[in-house]
Write an enzyme that holds these catalytic residues in place. Structure first.
Site, short mmCIF file in Angstrom:
data_model
loop_
_atom_site.label_atom_id
_atom_site.label_comp_id
_atom_site.label_asym_id
_atom_site.label_seq_id
_atom_site.Cartn_x
_atom_site.Cartn_y
_atom_site.Cartn_z
N LYS A 9 -33.28 -10.63 -57.02
CA LYS A 9 -34.58 -11.30 -56.89
C LYS A 9 -34.51 -12.10 -55.59
O LYS A 9 -34.36 -13.32 -55.56
CB LYS A 9 -34.87 -12.18 -58.11
CG LYS A 9 -36.33 -12.61 -58.21
CD LYS A 9 -36.64 -13.19 -59.57
CE LYS A 9 -37.90 -14.03 -59.56
NZ LYS A 9 -39.13 -13.33 -59.17
N1 PMP Z 1 -41.08 -7.67 -60.62
C1 PMP Z 1 -41.26 -8.60 -59.67
C2 PMP Z 1 -41.47 -8.17 -58.26
C3 PMP Z 1 -41.27 -9.96 -60.01
O1 PMP Z 1 -41.46 -10.88 -59.07
C4 PMP Z 1 -41.10 -10.33 -61.36
C5 PMP Z 1 -41.11 -11.79 -61.73
N2 PMP Z 1 -39.83 -12.34 -61.60
C6 PMP Z 1 -40.91 -9.34 -62.32
C7 PMP Z 1 -40.91 -8.00 -61.91
C8 PMP Z 1 -40.73 -9.68 -63.77
O2 PMP Z 1 -39.51 -10.33 -63.98
P1 PMP Z 1 -39.28 -11.38 -65.13
O3 PMP Z 1 -39.88 -10.82 -66.37
O4 PMP Z 1 -37.81 -11.50 -65.21
O5 PMP Z 1 -39.95 -12.64 -64.71
#
Ligand code: PMP
Length: 293
Positions: free
Chosen positions: A156
């Site tokens: 991330k």
């Molecule tokens: N894809 C992207 C590009 C994101 O920014 C997020 C948010 N973090 C997600 C998917 C979903 O991830 P999560 O459920 O862990 O927040």
């Protein structure tokens, strides 16, 4: 107009201590700002408990590891700092942002001598999309998720959001709420900050996360659905299938479960499946003890 983020009351945890919100600054010659050497988390607290806090702290560590640096606090220390922060801020229901970045000891592409910093902030944030239950409208993003050998897709990492911001802006400029991104092959990938699910004949379909984040909410929704006996299929999904799906929704820590009512002219109707999962997710996140989920 909401208070800008640099000018707020309260506290930010930075490099091991709580400092007044307005004093949480970095120098302009910070490697992360020039070369995108930063990783972050977005999380939500419900009734004073951060949902999947441990998973988020561990993912922060993993994201940094993928970018070649080490977060100088353990996942447990970060968990503790997050919990203390929301208590100190008196924010039982809030969004929590942890970020780790390379500092200013060395400037240039190489960054091995840069110290790694960590900060955690929290703020009150309602629904990610206004009027969420009505369902949002997506356009097709002008940018594609890159192949996993051209970007560190499982991290991330801030740099991966460049095309998300561009796509989101393109969508809102065209009157949509968000954009759905294809991947480099032309398969359906995800939203600009959330994963995507479709429903056909009582079965959930979602793209295999082989070039984008396997979201913590995505994993939770898959588990919740399977516990209900719903079949979940993770697979390659091509755009020519879109018309065969009846329901669609996004998942993410900020977006939670957000119904979609249109993708580039094709209509979807949030119905039993979306509603069921929304209710299950609400019950799960509002429960104090989420260890079993
Ligand atoms: N894809 C992207 C590009 C994101 O920014 C997020 C948010 N973090 C997600 C998917 C979903 O991830 P999560 O459920 O862990 O927040």
């Amino acid at each position: 107009m909401a208070q800008p983020f640099h000018d707020r009351d309260g506290w930010i945890w930075m490099d091991g201590e709580f400092i007044p919100h307005r004093d949480a600054r970095v120098h302009v010659l910070t490697h992360a700002m020039h070369y995108a050497s930063s990783v972050f988390e977005g999380e939500r607290a419900y009734d004073g408990v951060i949902f999947k806090s441990k998973e988020h702290s561990e993912r922060l560590h993993n994201s940094a590891r993928i970018l070649g640096f080490k977060v100088p606090y353990s996942a447990e220390e970060i968990d503790r700092a997050k919990a203390e922060l929301i208590a100190k801020q008196s924010m039982p229901n809030c969004y929590v942002r942890a970020v780790a970045w390379r500092g200013s000891e060395q400037m240039g592409v190489s960054a091995k001598r840069d110290d790694v910093h960590v900060a955690i902030a929290a703020w009150e944030w309602g629904d990610y999309f206004a009027d969420k239950m009505k369902g949002i409208r997506l356009m097709i993003a002008p940018w594609r998720r890159p192949a996993p050998d051209t970007a560190p897709a499982n991290s991330k990492a801030a740099g991966l959001y460049m095309i998300c911001t561009l796509s989101r802006h393109a969508a809102t400029d065209a009157g949509f709420d968000d954009a759905m991104m294809f991947d480099w092959r032309g398969q359906i990938a995800e939203g600009t900050g959330a994963n995507i699910f479709f429903v056909r004949d009582g079965v959930l379909h979602t793209p295999t996360p082989d070039c984008f984040l396997n979201g913590i909410t995505r994993q939770t929704v898959i588990k919740m659905a399977r516990q209900r006996g719903i079949e979940v299929v993770e697979r390659a999904i091509w755009p020519n299938e879109l018309a065969s799906f009846s329901e669609c929704f996004l998942t993410g820590s900020a977006a939670e479960i957000t119904p979609v009512r249109e993708i580039a002219g094709l209509g979807f109707k949030p119905a039993v499946m979306t509603e069921q999962l929304l209710n299950d997710f609400a019950a799960l996140t509002r429960r104090k003890n989420v260890a079993a989920a």
